[in-house]
Write a protein that holds these residues in place. Structure first.
Motif, PDB file in Angstrom:
ATOM      1  N   ILE A 208     -24.459  14.749  -7.647  1.00 39.98           N
ATOM      2  CA  ILE A 208     -23.828  13.790  -6.740  1.00 39.98           C
ATOM      3  C   ILE A 208     -22.547  13.250  -7.358  1.00 39.98           C
ATOM      4  N   ALA A 209     -21.472  13.264  -6.576  1.00 36.33           N
ATOM      5  CA  ALA A 209     -20.231  12.594  -6.947  1.00 36.33           C
ATOM      6  C   ALA A 209     -19.943  11.554  -5.881  1.00 36.33           C
ATOM      7  N   MET A 210     -19.649  10.329  -6.297  1.00 37.48           N
ATOM      8  CA  MET A 210     -19.410   9.256  -5.334  1.00 37.48           C
ATOM      9  C   MET A 210     -18.201   8.435  -5.762  1.00 37.48           C
ATOM     10  N   VAL A 211     -17.409   8.046  -4.775  1.00 42.18           N
ATOM     11  CA  VAL A 211     -16.319   7.109  -5.004  1.00 42.18           C
ATOM     12  C   VAL A 211     -16.898   5.700  -4.930  1.00 42.18           C
ATOM     13  N   VAL A 212     -16.652   4.893  -5.960  1.00 42.12           N
ATOM     14  CA  VAL A 212     -17.220   3.548  -6.036  1.00 42.12           C
ATOM     15  C   VAL A 212     -16.121   2.573  -6.429  1.00 42.12           C
ATOM     16  N   HIS A 213     -16.041   1.442  -5.726  1.00 38.45           N
ATOM     17  CA  HIS A 213     -15.074   0.401  -6.079  1.00 38.45           C
ATOM     18  C   HIS A 213     -15.650  -0.595  -7.080  1.00 38.45           C
ATOM     19  N   ASP A 214     -16.952  -0.850  -6.996  1.00 42.66           N
ATOM     20  CA  ASP A 214     -17.584  -1.844  -7.860  1.00 42.66           C
ATOM     21  C   ASP A 214     -17.864  -1.227  -9.223  1.00 42.66           C
ATOM     22  N   LEU A 215     -17.080  -1.630 -10.205  1.00 41.68           N
ATOM     23  CA  LEU A 215     -17.189  -1.039 -11.539  1.00 41.68           C
ATOM     24  C   LEU A 215     -18.543  -1.319 -12.173  1.00 41.68           C
ATOM     25  N   ALA A 216     -19.098  -2.517 -11.943  1.00 38.60           N
ATOM     26  CA  ALA A 216     -20.395  -2.851 -12.518  1.00 38.60           C
ATOM     27  C   ALA A 216     -21.482  -1.932 -11.973  1.00 38.60           C
ATOM     28  N   SER A 217     -21.466  -1.662 -10.672  1.00 45.88           N
ATOM     29  CA  SER A 217     -22.456  -0.762 -10.074  1.00 45.88           C
ATOM     30  C   SER A 217     -22.267   0.671 -10.561  1.00 45.88           C
ATOM     31  N   ALA A 218     -21.020   1.091 -10.708  1.00 49.23           N
ATOM     32  CA  ALA A 218     -20.758   2.433 -11.222  1.00 49.23           C
ATOM     33  C   ALA A 218     -21.356   2.597 -12.614  1.00 49.23           C
ATOM     34  N   CYS A 219     -21.182   1.588 -13.467  1.00 47.08           N
ATOM     35  CA  CYS A 219     -21.726   1.656 -14.826  1.00 47.08           C
ATOM     36  C   CYS A 219     -23.249   1.660 -14.817  1.00 47.08           C
ATOM     37  N   ARG A 220     -23.836   0.945 -13.879  1.00 49.77           N
ATOM     38  CA  ARG A 220     -25.288   0.813 -13.857  1.00 49.77           C
ATOM     39  C   ARG A 220     -25.982   2.053 -13.285  1.00 49.77           C
ATOM     40  N   TYR A 221     -25.407   2.659 -12.257  1.00 44.36           N
ATOM     41  CA  TYR A 221     -26.135   3.704 -11.525  1.00 44.36           C
ATOM     42  C   TYR A 221     -25.634   5.119 -11.797  1.00 44.36           C
ATOM     43  N   ALA A 222     -24.503   5.284 -12.436  1.00 49.65           N
ATOM     44  CA  ALA A 222     -23.963   6.630 -12.667  1.00 49.65           C
ATOM     45  C   ALA A 222     -24.284   7.107 -14.078  1.00 49.65           C
ATOM     46  N   ASP A 223     -24.494   8.417 -14.194  1.00 49.62           N
ATOM     47  CA  ASP A 223     -24.655   9.035 -15.511  1.00 49.62           C
ATOM     48  C   ASP A 223     -23.298   9.272 -16.169  1.00 49.62           C
ATOM     49  N   ARG A 224     -22.287   9.442 -15.320  1.00 50.52           N
ATOM     50  CA  ARG A 224     -20.952   9.791 -15.832  1.00 50.52           C
ATOM     51  C   ARG A 224     -19.901   9.081 -14.982  1.00 50.52           C
ATOM     52  N   LEU A 225     -18.850   8.603 -15.631  1.00 54.55           N
ATOM     53  CA  LEU A 225     -17.733   7.979 -14.944  1.00 54.55           C
ATOM     54  C   LEU A 225     -16.493   8.860 -15.051  1.00 54.55           C
ATOM     55  N   ILE A 226     -15.727   8.886 -13.979  1.00 54.56           N
ATOM     56  CA  ILE A 226     -14.396   9.481 -13.987  1.00 54.56           C
ATOM     57  C   ILE A 226     -13.429   8.373 -13.585  1.00 54.56           C
ATOM     58  N   ALA A 227     -12.588   7.953 -14.505  1.00 56.17           N
ATOM     59  CA  ALA A 227     -11.643   6.865 -14.248  1.00 56.17           C
ATOM     60  C   ALA A 227     -10.281   7.462 -13.919  1.00 56.17           C
ATOM     61  N   MET A 228      -9.735   7.094 -12.735  1.00 56.94           N
ATOM     62  CA  MET A 228      -8.472   7.655 -12.271  1.00 56.94           C
ATOM     63  C   MET A 228      -7.398   6.578 -12.148  1.00 56.94           C
ATOM     64  N   ARG A 229      -6.193   6.993 -12.401  1.00 59.20           N
ATOM     65  CA  ARG A 229      -5.020   6.138 -12.170  1.00 59.20           C
ATOM     66  C   ARG A 229      -3.837   7.042 -11.845  1.00 59.20           C
ATOM     67  N   GLU A 230      -3.159   6.742 -10.744  1.00 60.56           N
ATOM     68  CA  GLU A 230      -1.957   7.470 -10.323  1.00 60.56           C
ATOM     69  C   GLU A 230      -2.198   8.977 -10.266  1.00 60.56           C
ATOM     70  N   GLY A 231      -3.347   9.357  -9.683  1.00 62.86           N
ATOM     71  CA  GLY A 231      -3.635  10.763  -9.451  1.00 62.86           C
ATOM     72  C   GLY A 231      -4.096  11.547 -10.650  1.00 62.86           C
ATOM     73  N   ARG A 232      -4.351  10.876 -11.759  1.00 58.33           N
ATOM     74  CA  ARG A 232      -4.786  11.561 -12.975  1.00 58.33           C
ATOM     75  C   ARG A 232      -6.061  10.934 -13.518  1.00 58.33           C
ATOM     76  N   ILE A 233      -6.835  11.728 -14.216  1.00 60.34           N
ATOM     77  CA  ILE A 233      -8.019  11.218 -14.901  1.00 60.34           C
ATOM     78  C   ILE A 233      -7.580  10.699 -16.261  1.00 60.34           C
ATOM     79  N   ILE A 234      -7.834   9.414 -16.513  1.00 65.15           N
ATOM     80  CA  ILE A 234      -7.427   8.843 -17.799  1.00 65.15           C
ATOM     81  C   ILE A 234      -8.613   8.673 -18.744  1.00 65.15           C
ATOM     82  N   ALA A 235      -9.834   8.776 -18.224  1.00 71.11           N
ATOM     83  CA  ALA A 235     -11.018   8.707 -19.085  1.00 71.11           C
ATOM     84  C   ALA A 235     -12.198   9.266 -18.303  1.00 71.11           C
ATOM     85  N   GLN A 236     -13.118   9.921 -18.990  1.00 73.04           N
ATOM     86  CA  GLN A 236     -14.352  10.380 -18.364  1.00 73.04           C
ATOM     87  C   GLN A 236     -15.429  10.522 -19.422  1.00 73.04           C
TER      88      GLN A 236
END
Length: 307
Positions: A208-236
């Motif tokens: 499952i890949a999901m777009v999430v606005h709530d950072l706290a929920s993303a940290c709690r429920y996801a196994d992996r984060l993909i952090a994007m800024r200006e069309g690029r992945i800056i951390a994962q």
């Protein structure tokens, strides 16, 4: 005890990412939104895509689902170029639940979930027992048993969103893409939906890949984060590995401290505050992290000291 549906990912090679982007470039007209992006979704895990508004999160999800054609690069679905696969084959391997959903008036939960079986229908293959079993499994997985004949408009926000997710589950694809699945839901209904998403990954083997606005929920429920800024992945990576105050400030211009959740170990963001520039006032230089009281606020009177 309810039987767990078979893991549909089992047929794919264990080490192969179910969905991969290579040097992906996506544009809206002349404006390039995503430029040279590299991505591999982990199999059987929940991945949350986070970042500020306009950074390309939904654009990325739509490109991965073949809704948008890339200007450059490629997207691989189980190792095959997704744009060279027949549409019906893609729909049997990948399901997308968009952010904006609408159903005809009077539609019931069962009617909606049955729509998920459309990729498996044809003139020669009409509704079958396997279709009915898939619908029943999806309704059971979404904890909607007993609500099959309820009209969607009569459901709570969380129940209605679970019905839409059940429709995607009935499609019987190993990979699900969810665009802001908790948008416009209150806290209780958000938790309801996020727990369903965790259940689908942990018990049903969905990737499952999901777009999430709530950072706290993303940290709690996801196994992996993909952090994007200006069309690029800056951390994962795993939330505990990549979530730092510096990353939060880079993404949102917000300063914070991060503590581990005492129950789960997931990162918790505390003492959130907007990054401020120093300003010179009549009283002197105001520190950048000063939080001013609302206009007109007066502190309560202090009790007199008793000598």
């Amino acid at each position: 005890m309810n039987a767990v549906p078979p893991n549909l990912d089992a047929a794919a090679p264990a080490g192969l990412s179910p969905l991969e982007a290579r040097e992906l470039v996506v544009a809206h007209g002349e404006r390039v939104i995503i430029d040279g992006l590299e991505l591999q979704l982990p199999r059987g895990r929940v991945t949350a895509i986070v970042g500020p508004n306009g950074c390309g999160k939904s654009t990325l999800l739509n490109a991965l689902a073949r809704v948008l054609a890339p200007r450059g690069g490629s997207i691989l679905l189980d190792g095959q170029d997704i744009h060279r696969l027949p549409a019906r084959q893609v729909a049997r391997q990948l399901a997308l639940l968009p952010q904006d959903t609408a159903a005809p008036e009077g539609m019931t939960v069962a009617d909606l979930v049955r729509f998920g079986r459309q990729p498996h229908q044809s003139w020669l293959s009409q509704w079958s027992r396997e279709d009915q079993r898939a619908v029943q499994r999806a309704i059971r997985a979404a904890d909607l048993e007993g609500m099959e004949q309820r009209v969607l408009d009569e459901l709570s926000g969380g129940q209605r969103q679970r019905a839409w997710i059940a429709m995607a589950v009935a499609q019987s694809t190993p990979t699900l893409l969810l665009d802001e699945p908790t948008s416009a839901l209150d806290l209780g209904h958000q938790i309801e939906v996020f727990e369903l998403i965790r259940h689908l990954a942990c018990r049903h083997g969905k990737s499952i890949a999901m777009v999430v606005h709530d950072l706290a929920s993303a940290c709690r429920y996801a196994d992996r984060l993909i952090a994007m800024r200006e069309g690029r992945i800056i951390a994962q990576g795993a939330p505990a590995d990549i979530m730092t105050p510096a990353l939060v400030e880079q993404l949102y211009g917000v300063q914070c401290e991060i503590l581990p959740d005492p129950a789960t170990g997931a990162p918790l963001l505390v003492n959130l505050r907007r990054r401020r520039q120093r300003r010179v006032t009549a009283a002197g230089t105001e520190p950048p992290d000063c939080v001013r009281s609302p206009a007109g606020y007066r502190p309560p009177p202090q009790a007199p000291d008793r000598a």
